[in-house]
Enzyme design. Structure first.
Site, mmCIF file in Angstrom:
data_model
loop_
_atom_site.group_PDB
_atom_site.id
_atom_site.type_symbol
_atom_site.label_atom_id
_atom_site.label_comp_id
_atom_site.label_asym_id
_atom_site.label_seq_id
_atom_site.Cartn_x
_atom_site.Cartn_y
_atom_site.Cartn_z
ATOM 1 C CG HIS A 19 51.237 -23.451 -10.354
ATOM 2 N ND1 HIS A 19 51.726 -24.575 -9.738
ATOM 3 C CD2 HIS A 19 49.883 -23.574 -10.355
ATOM 4 C CE1 HIS A 19 50.698 -25.347 -9.401
ATOM 5 N NE2 HIS A 19 49.581 -24.765 -9.761
ATOM 6 C CG HIS A 39 46.530 -25.545 -5.270
ATOM 7 N ND1 HIS A 39 47.606 -24.704 -5.211
ATOM 8 C CD2 HIS A 39 46.434 -25.948 -6.561
ATOM 9 C CE1 HIS A 39 48.166 -24.611 -6.402
ATOM 10 N NE2 HIS A 39 47.477 -25.353 -7.254
ATOM 11 C CG HIS A 48 44.509 -23.540 -11.405
ATOM 12 N ND1 HIS A 48 44.189 -23.493 -10.075
ATOM 13 C CD2 HIS A 48 45.775 -24.049 -11.476
ATOM 14 C CE1 HIS A 48 45.209 -23.968 -9.360
ATOM 15 N NE2 HIS A 48 46.191 -24.315 -10.179
ATOM 16 C CG HIS A 173 43.875 -31.173 -10.377
ATOM 17 N ND1 HIS A 173 44.269 -30.967 -9.077
ATOM 18 C CD2 HIS A 173 44.703 -30.412 -11.143
ATOM 19 C CE1 HIS A 173 45.268 -30.099 -9.055
ATOM 20 N NE2 HIS A 173 45.549 -29.749 -10.301
ATOM 21 C CG HIS A 177 49.335 -32.149 -10.871
ATOM 22 N ND1 HIS A 177 50.252 -31.276 -11.382
ATOM 23 C CD2 HIS A 177 48.153 -31.484 -10.848
ATOM 24 C CE1 HIS A 177 49.644 -30.122 -11.663
ATOM 25 N NE2 HIS A 177 48.375 -30.230 -11.355
ATOM 26 C CG PHE A 194 50.883 -27.852 -6.090
ATOM 27 C CD1 PHE A 194 50.310 -28.420 -7.222
ATOM 28 C CD2 PHE A 194 50.190 -27.912 -4.893
ATOM 29 C CE1 PHE A 194 49.070 -29.041 -7.161
ATOM 30 C CE2 PHE A 194 48.949 -28.533 -4.829
ATOM 31 C CZ PHE A 194 48.389 -29.099 -5.945
ATOM 32 C CG HIS A 207 45.577 -26.824 -14.417
ATOM 33 N ND1 HIS A 207 44.621 -26.643 -13.453
ATOM 34 C CD2 HIS A 207 46.608 -27.468 -13.834
ATOM 35 C CE1 HIS A 207 45.062 -27.144 -12.307
ATOM 36 N NE2 HIS A 207 46.258 -27.643 -12.504
HETATM 37 CU CU1 C2O Z 1 47.764 -25.336 -9.291
HETATM 38 CU CU2 C2O Z 1 47.119 -28.595 -10.967
HETATM 39 O O1 C2O Z 1 47.595 -27.238 -9.704
#
Ligand code: C2O
Length: 454
Positions: A19, A39, A48, A173, A177, A194, A207
Site C-alpha cells: 500500500h 489515490h 484497492h 473513506h 482513516h 497512507f 476497504h
Molecule cells: Cu489506499 Cu484507504 O487508502
C-alpha cells in the site's frame, strides 16, 4: 501473516508496504519519471479491489481454507445495531486483529463521524451524528451521479500526480482513516496515514466496505456506470499472489466482482442513506441541535465572487470559512450534447479549483450552497450541504512538493438545488468551512470556484 518473516511478501508488514509503495511516490510509472499514485483518481477503486483480492487469497491459502473471505466493516450503517462503531472483533487486545495505534477516544460505543463533523463540535448528540452520517453517505454515493464524480477523474500513463479523487474516496473513506488512526501519533498512525494504514488489520475490513459501496453505486442506475476509457480499462498493476509470486493484473478484469469470487449480501442499513431526504435548514430547525448563530442570509451584494481559476490568479485563503457567489452554467457544452445526453441526464457540478491543502496535516472542508452563515457548527444533515473533502496525511515522493498538495474538489449539486427549490436564480452562494488538525498554522486556500455541466 503476522508470523511470517518480512522476507516473505505475504507477511503483514510486506502487505502493508505494498500500500505504501503505491501511495507515497515510491516508484516511477513505467517509462516515465512521474511517480505512481493509486489515490486521487479513477485508479483508486480498482487498485484497492485487486489489493483486497490478493490479500484475501493469501489469507485463505495460509489457513488452508479456500472458502475464507474477508469481512467488511459497514461503517455507513446507521441502523440501531449498526456498523458505525469500531467493530468488537478488532478491539480485543491480544488478538491478531488488534492494533494499539488507534484513537483511544473512538473505541465503542463512540459513533464514527463520516465527515469528521465532531471536530467542530464535540458535543454532537448521537442523533445528530447519525443524521449527518446519512447525508454524508447520500451526498457521497447517491448524488454523485457520474463516473467522474464518484470514481474520480482520468489519470493516464505518464501523467503527473493526480488530483481529482471521487466523492467516496474524498469523504467517508478518508474520514474513517483519520477517525481510526491514533491522535497520539504524529501522522495519525496507523490508519490515519497512507504509509502505515495497512499495518492495521482493520484497514482491509474498511476497504472491503469501500469496495462494497462501489458495487452499491453501480446498482443505483442512471449514469452511475464504470469508466469505459481504454486508459482506465488497460491500466495494470503488480501484486504478489498467494504463493508469493508476482503477477500482473488489469483494471478491466476487476470490474466484475463475480469473476473475482466476491459478492455482497444486500444490507438493509443501506436503505437509510440511499433514501435519505435532506431538508433545507429552515425546515429542520426543530431537529438541529446546533443552529448557527445567524441564519439570516447576508445581502447578496455584500458577498464577493471568487470566479474560476486562471493562470497567474492568486489563491484566496479559506481560513475558517470562505463565502463566494458562483454562477450557474447556461450553455450545455457541445461535447455533452454529442454524447446524446438529454438535459435531464446532466449533472450540475460545483468545482473548487486548485485547493491547496497541507500534505502532512489531517484537514477537511465541508461545503454548503445558499447558506452564507454556515460555520463549523452547522449540521451536515441538511439539503444545503453538498459534501466534504478530507485530507489524509501522506508523504510525497522524492522531488515532489512536500508541503502543500493541490486538489480539485467536485460535488454534484443538482439534487441539492432541487431540494432547495432553486430553479431560477443564475447565481448561488458557496460556503467553504475549513478545519485543520494539528497546529493550525498553514491555511487552506482556493483559487477558483465554478459550476459546470457534466
Ligand atoms: Cu489506499 Cu484507504 O487508502
Amino acid at each position: 501473516m503476522r508470523a511470517l518473516p518480512t522476507t516473505d511478501p505475504r507477511s503483514l508488514m510486506r502487505q502493508a508496504d505494498i500500500h505504501c509503495a503505491f501511495c507515497n511516490g515510491a516508484y516511477n510509472q513505467l517509462g516515465s519519471t512521474n511517480k505512481l499514485q493509486v489515490h486521487f483518481s479513477w485508479l483508486f477503486l480498482p487498485w484497492h479491489r485487486w489489493y483486497l483480492y490478493f490479500h484475501e487469497r493469501i489469507l485463505a491459502h495460509l489457513i488452508g481454507d479456500p472458502k475464507f473471505s474477508l469481512v467488511y466493516w459497514n461503517w455507513d450503517n446507521q441502523a440501531n445495531v449498526g456498523g458505525n462503531i469500531m467493530p468488537a472483533m478488532f478491539n480485543q487486545q491480544g488478538s491478531a486483529l488488534y492494533d494499539a495505534k488507534r484513537n483511544q477516544n473512538h473505541l465503542p460505543p463512540v459513533l464514527n463521524t463520516l465527515a469528521l463533523s465532531d471536530l467542530g463540535n464535540t458535543n454532537l448528540t448521537n442523533e445528530q451524528i447519525i443524521q449527518d452520517n446519512l447525508n454524508v453517505m447520500y451526498q457521497s454515493v447517491v448524488t454523485a451521479s457520474t463516473p467522474d464524480l464518484f470514481m474520480g477523474k482520468k489519470y493516464s500513463a505518464g501523467d503527473p500526480e493526480p488530483n481529482i479523487g471521487g466523492t467516496l474516496e474524498n469523504a467517508p473513506h478518508t474520514a474513517i482513516h483519520a477517525w481510526t488512526g491514533s491522535d497520539k501519533e504524529t501522522y495519525l498512525e496507523d490508519m490515519g496515514n497512507f504509509y502505515s494504514a495497512a499495518r492495521d488489520p482493520i484497514f482491509y475490513a474498511h476497504h472491503s466496505n469501500v469496495d462494497r459501496l462501489w458495487a452499491v453505486w453501480n446498482t443505483i442506475g442512471g449514469r452511475r456506470r464504470d469508466h469505459t476509457d481504454p486508459d482506465f480499462l488497460n491500466a495494470q498493476f503488480l501484486f504478489y499472489d498467494e504463493c508469493g509470486d508476482m503477477v500482473r493484473v488489469r483494471v478491466e478484469d476487476a470490474l466484475d466482482n463475480s469473476k473475482l469470487g466476491v459478492s455482497y449480501l444486500k444490507v438493509n442499513g443501506d436503505k437509510l442513506w440511499l433514501n435519505f431526504e435532506p431538508q433545507p435548514l429552515s425546515a429542520t430547525t426543530t431537529t438541529t441541535t446546533t443552529t448557527t448563530t445567524d441564519v439570516t442570509p447576508k445581502s447578496i451584494d455584500e458577498i464577493p465572487e471568487l470566479g474560476p481559476s486562471s493562470p497567474g490568479k492568486s489563491a484566496t485563503n479559506v481560513d475558517k470559512k470562505l463565502v463566494s457567489l458562483a454562477k450557474r452554467p447556461t450553455v450545455i457544452p457541445q461535447e455533452l450534447l454529442d454524447k446524446g445526453l438529454a438535459q435531464e441526464d446532466l449533472e450540475e457540478v460545483l468545482v473548487l479549483e486548485d485547493v491547496q491543502v497541507p500534505r502532512n496535516v489531517a484537514s477537511h472542508i465541508a461545503v454548503f450552497i445558499n447558506l452564507p452563515d454556515a460555520d463549523a457548527n452547522t449540521p451536515l444533515s441538511i439539503a444545503e450541504y453538498v459534501g466534504s473533502f478530507i485530507n489524509v496525511p501522506h508523504f510525497a515522493g522524492e522531488g515532489m512538493d512536500m508541503s502543500m498538495r493541490s486538489v480539485i474538489v467536485r460535488f454534484g449539486i443538482k439534487d441539492n438545488l432541487r431540494r432547495l427549490g432553486i430553479t431560477d436564480p443564475s447565481t448561488i452562494t458557496v460556503t467553504i468551512v475549513a478545519k485543520l488538525g494539528g497546529s493550525e498554522s498553514v491555511p487552506i486556500s482556493v483559487k477558483g470556484i465554478k459550476i459546470e455541466y457534466e
